[in-house]
Design an enzyme around this catalytic site. Structure first.
Site, PDB file in Angstrom:
ATOM      1  N   THR A  23       0.861  -1.167   0.000  1.00 48.05           N
ATOM      2  CA  THR A  23       0.000   0.000   0.000  1.00 48.05           C
ATOM      3  C   THR A  23       0.902   1.223   0.000  1.00 48.05           C
ATOM      4  O   THR A  23       1.032   1.904   1.001  1.00 48.05           O
ATOM      5  CB  THR A  23      -0.930   0.025   1.221  1.00 48.05           C
ATOM      6  OG1 THR A  23      -0.157  -0.203   2.394  1.00 48.05           O
ATOM      7  CG2 THR A  23      -1.989  -1.032   1.120  1.00 48.05           C
ATOM      8  N   GLY A  24       1.578   1.470  -1.107  1.00 45.20           N
ATOM      9  CA  GLY A  24       2.298   2.739  -1.290  1.00 45.20           C
ATOM     10  C   GLY A  24       1.203   3.769  -1.214  1.00 45.20           C
ATOM     11  O   GLY A  24       0.253   3.724  -1.980  1.00 45.20           O
ATOM     12  N   THR A  25       1.305   4.671  -0.299  1.00 41.12           N
ATOM     13  CA  THR A  25       0.076   5.229   0.247  1.00 41.12           C
ATOM     14  C   THR A  25       0.258   6.643   0.718  1.00 41.12           C
ATOM     15  O   THR A  25       1.380   7.100   0.924  1.00 41.12           O
ATOM     16  CB  THR A  25      -0.265   4.377   1.495  1.00 41.12           C
ATOM     17  OG1 THR A  25      -0.687   3.114   1.055  1.00 41.12           O
ATOM     18  CG2 THR A  25      -1.300   4.989   2.379  1.00 41.12           C
ATOM     19  N   THR A  26      -0.887   7.313   0.918  1.00 40.95           N
ATOM     20  CA  THR A  26      -0.892   8.479   1.790  1.00 40.95           C
ATOM     21  C   THR A  26      -1.978   8.268   2.826  1.00 40.95           C
ATOM     22  O   THR A  26      -3.134   8.035   2.468  1.00 40.95           O
ATOM     23  CB  THR A  26      -1.207   9.771   1.001  1.00 40.95           C
ATOM     24  OG1 THR A  26      -0.396   9.817  -0.156  1.00 40.95           O
ATOM     25  CG2 THR A  26      -0.969  10.980   1.862  1.00 40.95           C
TER      26      THR A  26
END
Lengths: 194, 215
Positions: free
Chosen positions: B16-19
């Site tokens: 989950t490369g994420t913000t």
């Protein structure tokens, strides 16, 4: 002096163990665990412990029986701290109480480590009661000969509570609790004063 | 928190490369996240839900390995449910965060998870706890996380004001995440917004073509 006038223990009217009282893992034909009942006897015949839950806190007290004039005054503590907001008094077999106190202390610490907040009094009492109960269903172990009165305060709910744990592993919450030799006297006078 | 963990991912692992973001206000918390889940350059799920419910009023934003963070949130949900039954009252956000931190710290060698635990309890009101990679636990007024967060540190520091209202917090979260999604390739999709307070929980989403900022 008042102890001499106590009624004799009611055990003389109970049926005898007659072979069903050798192990905590044996029920009698009428459904009793005699070893656990005998453990209660150990508590009944010991020094008194009392706990009272007041509107603004709990008070614990013990009868400190002076075993010898050679004992240093102030030693042999009978009221035990389990945590910053928990404490207990006991009646019964002192070495057994030592083990229960240590268990109580470790439950307080492990709860705080796991959940990040102080253990509620009812959870501590339940954990200690479950521990005491464990010793009533093992052939290789004997029951605790100790009754414990545990007082606790929960800073989150701002409520204090008093619990009592018996040798068979039950625990209940009380307004007033007493264990030991003069328990019947205390229980008869306490309700009028609360 | 840095996005450096991206290079530590196992080959083919879903991340989950994420913000993610959470902001506390006096009576509760606003949690927000993007919705992109990627395996390398392939977007495995463009509408995922990265804000997991741990209890009625406690939520966890997930970043890092999708599998690791799902496992952590599942365990915490289970522990918290047993705990709530035992103490017979709603659990505190501090307890949820402590449980999550224990898992993250004790298993730090095996896990790649940065989470934000936020929610409402009657004892503390709204609280936000952030648990970055190694398993530290920090209570903060607001927190950001995930690879996209690196691009908005300046923006959140400039725009955050203490004692914001619920609506101001919601706008703050929406705008910040939109900015991160505009710059981070691993963040995108929609914005999921969860608002928790004494009256309950509201879940909301902002569609990808209605973001407050972005192409």
């Amino acid at each position: 002096p008042i102890l001499e006038f106590l009624p004799t223990s009611i055990s003389t009217t109970m049926s005898s163990g007659a072979g069903y009282d050798l192990s905590p893992t044996t029920f009698s034909p009428d459904g009793r665990l005699f070893q656990v009942e005998y453990a209660h006897k150990a508590v009944e015949n010991s020094g008194t412990a009392i706990g009272i839950r007041c509107v603004d806190g709990c008070v614990l007290g013990v009868e400190k029986v002076l075993l010898s004039p050679l004992l240093k005054a102030g030693s042999n503590k009978q009221l035990h701290t389990l945590g910053p907001h928990h404490g207990m008094a006991f009646s019964g077999w002192a070495p057994d109480a030592r083990q229960l106190i240590d268990r109580g202390r470790s439950e307080v610490q492990s709860y705080e480590e796991t959940y990040g907040s102080e253990i509620p009094a009812e959870v501590l009492a339940e954990r200690m009661a479950q521990y005491v109960h464990y010793f009533t269903l093992h052939g290789a172990l004997r029951p605790f000969g100790v009754g414990a009165i545990v007082a606790g305060y929960d800073p989150e709910t701002k409520k204090h509570a008093l619990h009592m744990i018996e040798p068979n592993g039950v625990q209940y919450r009380y307004f007033g609790a007493a264990l030991g030799k003069v328990r019947y006297l205390m229980l008869s006078c306490a309700p009028s004063r609360l | 928190m840095s996005g450096a963990f991206e290079s530590g991912a196992r080959k083919g692992e879903v991340a989950t490369g994420t913000t993610i973001m959470a902001v506390a206000f006096e009576g509760g918390v606003v949690l927000g996240a993007d919705s992109r889940v990627s395996t390398g350059t392939y977007i495995a799920n463009r509408v995922s839900d990265k804000v997991a419910a741990l209890h009625d009023s406690i939520y966890m934003c997930r970043s890092g390995s999708a599998a690791d963070t799902q496992a952590i949130s599942d365990y915490v949900r289970y522990f918290l449910a047993s705990h709530a039954t035992e103490i017979n009252r709603p659990p505190t956000v501090k307890t949820a965060a402590t449980l999550a931190r224990k898992l993250c710290y004790e298993n730090k060698d095996a896990l790649m998870a940065g989470v934000i635990v936020g929610g409402y309890d009657p004892i503390e009101g709204g609280s936000v706890y952030v648990i970055p990679l190694g398993g530290t636990l920090m209570k903060m007024p607001f927190a950001i996380g995930g690879s996209g967060s690196t691009y908005i540190y300046g923006a959140v520091d400039a725009n955050y004001k203490p004692n914001m209202t619920k609506e101001e917090c919601q706008e703050f979260v929406k705008k910040s995440i939109a900015h991160a999604m505009a710059r981070d390739g691993s963040s995108g999709g929609i914005i999921r917004l969860v608002t928790v307070d004494a009256t309950g929980t509201t879940r909301d989403y902002i569609p990808g073509d209605q973001l407050p900022y972005g192409p």
